[in-house]
Design a protein around this motif. Structure first.
Motif, short mmCIF file in Angstrom:
data_model
loop_
_atom_site.label_atom_id
_atom_site.label_comp_id
_atom_site.label_asym_id
_atom_site.label_seq_id
_atom_site.Cartn_x
_atom_site.Cartn_y
_atom_site.Cartn_z
N GLU A 158 28.04 55.33 39.35
CA GLU A 158 26.90 55.60 38.49
C GLU A 158 27.32 56.41 37.26
OE1 GLU A 158 23.28 55.53 36.81
OE2 GLU A 158 24.02 54.33 38.51
N ASN A 159 28.25 57.32 37.45
CA ASN A 159 28.78 58.09 36.33
C ASN A 159 29.43 57.16 35.31
OD1 ASN A 159 29.35 60.88 35.30
ND2 ASN A 159 31.46 60.16 35.44
N TYR A 164 30.45 57.67 31.28
CA TYR A 164 31.31 58.85 31.41
C TYR A 164 32.61 58.49 32.13
CZ TYR A 164 27.16 61.47 30.02
OH TYR A 164 26.08 61.93 29.33
N TRP A 165 33.67 59.15 31.71
CA TRP A 165 35.01 58.88 32.26
C TRP A 165 35.18 59.68 33.54
CZ3 TRP A 165 38.40 55.31 32.00
CH2 TRP A 165 39.73 55.52 32.33
N ASN A 166 35.67 59.03 34.61
CA ASN A 166 35.80 59.68 35.91
C ASN A 166 37.14 60.40 36.10
OD1 ASN A 166 33.36 59.29 37.41
ND2 ASN A 166 33.82 57.10 37.45
N LYS A 258 36.17 48.31 33.48
CA LYS A 258 35.78 48.06 34.86
C LYS A 258 36.26 49.19 35.76
CE LYS A 258 35.71 43.01 34.59
NZ LYS A 258 36.28 41.76 35.13
N TYR A 259 35.30 49.87 36.36
CA TYR A 259 35.62 50.92 37.32
C TYR A 259 35.41 50.37 38.73
CZ TYR A 259 35.54 55.29 39.93
OH TYR A 259 35.82 56.28 40.84
N GLU A 274 31.01 44.76 43.23
CA GLU A 274 31.34 46.15 43.47
C GLU A 274 31.85 46.87 42.22
OE1 GLU A 274 33.75 46.90 46.90
OE2 GLU A 274 32.98 45.17 47.99
N HIS A 275 32.03 46.13 41.13
CA HIS A 275 32.52 46.75 39.90
C HIS A 275 31.41 47.54 39.23
CE1 HIS A 275 35.68 43.28 39.50
NE2 HIS A 275 35.80 43.99 40.60
N ALA A 276 31.80 48.59 38.53
CA ALA A 276 30.89 49.35 37.68
C ALA A 276 31.40 49.22 36.25
CB ALA A 276 30.81 50.81 38.10
N ILE A 277 30.58 48.68 35.36
CA ILE A 277 31.00 48.45 33.98
C ILE A 277 30.65 49.68 33.14
CG2 ILE A 277 30.83 46.95 31.98
CD1 ILE A 277 32.09 45.67 34.45
#
Length: 560
Positions: A158-159, A164-166, A258-259, A274-277
């Motif tokens: 969600e971040n 935002y960069w993890n 892609k996170y 399952e990817h978070a863009i």
């Protein structure tokens, strides 16, 4: 096996080893967990009159596997004969392992060498009931660890969706910048790093059109070009095949990072669901990116045989039968005087006969000549090219403005680095800074590298704008066409495969008097601008209809 403290205390001279662990490096730096674990375990050993002979500290490693340096060092020390200690003490069993199977494996392995595991907060004996309880506890620790990981991953996804960069090192061409603060946590985002963004654009340009002297480059050729021209990675190293491939296939560069797209343990790709863009500023256009993917796919042995990519036959891999869609393959035969003849033949007909396909057999030299003649004198017609230039001019001006903005940013960064260096030198002269400080040399080297790289990139960007030349005129179009025509042929009269395939991606043989040539307009325009060594990134029009087909009214098909 684990035992009770009472049993372990039977030997007053027992030697013990402490194992202290936290899960992350951030905890190790700021948390009080390790000092608290040490204090409690040391007091416990003092009460039992045990000698602490070793201490193993794991400052930031998960207990879900055994890939932990301090853990492995402890196991190695415990398995020597005789061991330097007979007891391993942990604060809780979860400090030792959060995987029930691995936990039991190592406990039994240690027990065979006479080493026991004791938890100061989970008092268990050696009887079957205690063993069962320990297994239940470790199974629950494993479950809790997986639940925590699931919730943490969900929060980090969600971040990323919020932009935002993890953490971790950003891709080359980007840098992190503070974007806000939530409590004590500073939130960061990615922004384009003007110094290395130009390197990324250059890599895409080389993949699409080459360096102006040759056609589009492959991954290895790009790496060689960059290294030969002293263009380095951000840490000063040389580019390799893997890093170039990653740059050319990473969607981050079109603004879609892609996170969670790959398992960090197995490195296996995860399903797209399952990817978070994460939205980031793009460095190249989406059409440029997809054009590179098409080019990489066309070169891949998984999709096209190597002989079709690098073989000597001009139309191998792009020539097909219009009736069955099968490839036209090369066949040879001998004439009466021993002369060898070469033909393109429908592969289906060659394998199955006329019942499989009624496709044709065409002399190789005639078909090659017909295709090249059509491209030279029908497609590369200045009047036809003029219809494509309106959008081209618009794109060129947009590119020029963006590039001038990059040059300004690069020169600003170079000037800032130069000013910082001057302040450091002045501080040295005034005796404010200790010359013997080991970090001083590293800082000066870092600032010098930033200054020199920014200057180099600014000069290269400025040169690319200068190479745009005057406005496109009918005379310019004529020169475009002539340059592209010249590149279709080698000096000995043979044909250039790479340039022909930039104009035509598929040739279909219909009958003895008709062929159909199919190609992408984007590839056509890149070939045109490369023909006069113009920077294709500036002229790369990517907004036309994906495919063009020669029409009978304006492009009469020559007989084969």
């Amino acid at each position: 096996m684990a035992s009770t403290p009472e049993n372990a205390a039977a030997g007053p001279a027992a030697k013990a080893a402490l194992y202290l662990r936290v899960s992350t490096g951030r905890q190790a730096d700021s948390d009080l967990s390790i000092p608290d674990q040490r204090r409690q375990i040391t007091s416990y050993c003092a009460a039992k009159r045990w000698d602490v002979t070793a201490e193993f500290v794991e400052p930031g490693n998960t207990a879900t596997d055994d890939r932990r340096p301090a853990f492995q060092a402890m196991i190695d020390a415990a398995l020597v004969k005789p061991p330097g200690f007979t007891i391993i003490i942990v604060h809780s069993f979860s400090r030792f392992f959060r995987d029930q199977f691995q936990f039991e494996f190592y406990v039994r392995k240690l027990a065979k060498n006479g080493v026991r595991l004791i938890s100061i907060t989970q008092d268990l004996g050696d009887d079957p009931m205690s063993v069962m309880m320990r297994q239940i506890m470790t199974l629950f620790d494993e479950y809790q660890s997986k639940e925590n990981a699931k919730h943490t991953l969900r929060a980090m996804k969600e971040n990323a969706r919020q932009g935002y960069w993890n953490g971790a090192l950003p891709p080359i061409g980007y840098r992190t910048v503070a974007a806000g603060q939530r409590g004590t946590k500073i939130k960061k985002k990615l922004e384009v790093d003007p110094i290395h963004a130009d390197t990324v654009r250059l890599i895409y340009r080389l993949a699409l059109t080459g360096d102006g002297q040759n056609g589009p480059m492959g991954i290895k050729s790009i790496a060689t070009y960059l290294n030969d021209h002293n263009i380095r990675t951000r840490d000063g190293g040389k580019f390799g095949v893997a890093s170039i491939h990653q740059i050319l296939t990473r969607t981050t560069y079109i603004g879609q990072h892609k996170y969670n797209h790959r398992s960090y343990r197995t490195k296996v790709l995860k399903p797209e669901t399952e990817h978070a863009i994460m939205a980031v500023p793009p460095i190249v256009t989406a059409v440029e990116f997809h054009a590179v993917q098409t080019a990489l796919k066309s070169r891949s042995p998984q999709w096209m045989a190597p002989r079709a990519v690098s073989g000597p036959t001009l139309l191998t891999g792009i020539c097909f039968c219009a009736f069955c869609g099968g490839a036209m393959t090369l066949r040879t035969g001998k004439g009466s005087v021993g002369r060898i003849y070469r033909y393109y033949t429908c592969s289906t007909k060659a394998r199955q006969g006329a019942s499989g396909c009624r496709g044709l057999t065409v002399p190789m030299d005639r078909l090659d000549r017909a295709v090249v003649d059509h491209l030279e004198w029908r497609l590369l017609d200045p009047q036809r090219l003029a219809k494509m230039m309106d959008q081209l001019l618009e794109r060129r001006e947009e590119w020029s403005e963006r590039r001038r903005g990059h040059i300004t940013e690069l020169r600003k960064r170079s000037a800032e680095a130069e000013a910082k260096l001057k302040r450091i030198y002045e501080a040295i002269e005034n005796g404010v800074v200790n010359v013997a400080d080991p970090s001083l040399k590293d800082r000066i080297a870092e600032l010098t590298a930033i200054r020199d790289q920014a200057r180099l990139d600014a000069e290269r960007s400025a040169a690319s704008i200068e190479r745009l030349g005057p406005a496109i005129t009918p005379e310019t179009l004529r020169r475009f066409a002539l340059a592209a025509r010249r590149k279709l042929r080698n000096k000995d009269g043979t044909y250039r495969r790479d340039h022909l395939r930039a104009l035509a991606q598929r040739v279909e043989v219909v009958d003895q008097t008709q062929i159909r040539i199919i190609g992408a307009k984007t590839e056509l325009l890149r070939t045109l601008v490369t023909g006069v060594s113009v920077e294709s990134a500036a002229l790369g029009v990517r907004s036309f209809v994906p495919k063009w087909r020669p029409r009978e009214d304006s492009n009469l098909r020559p007989p084969v």
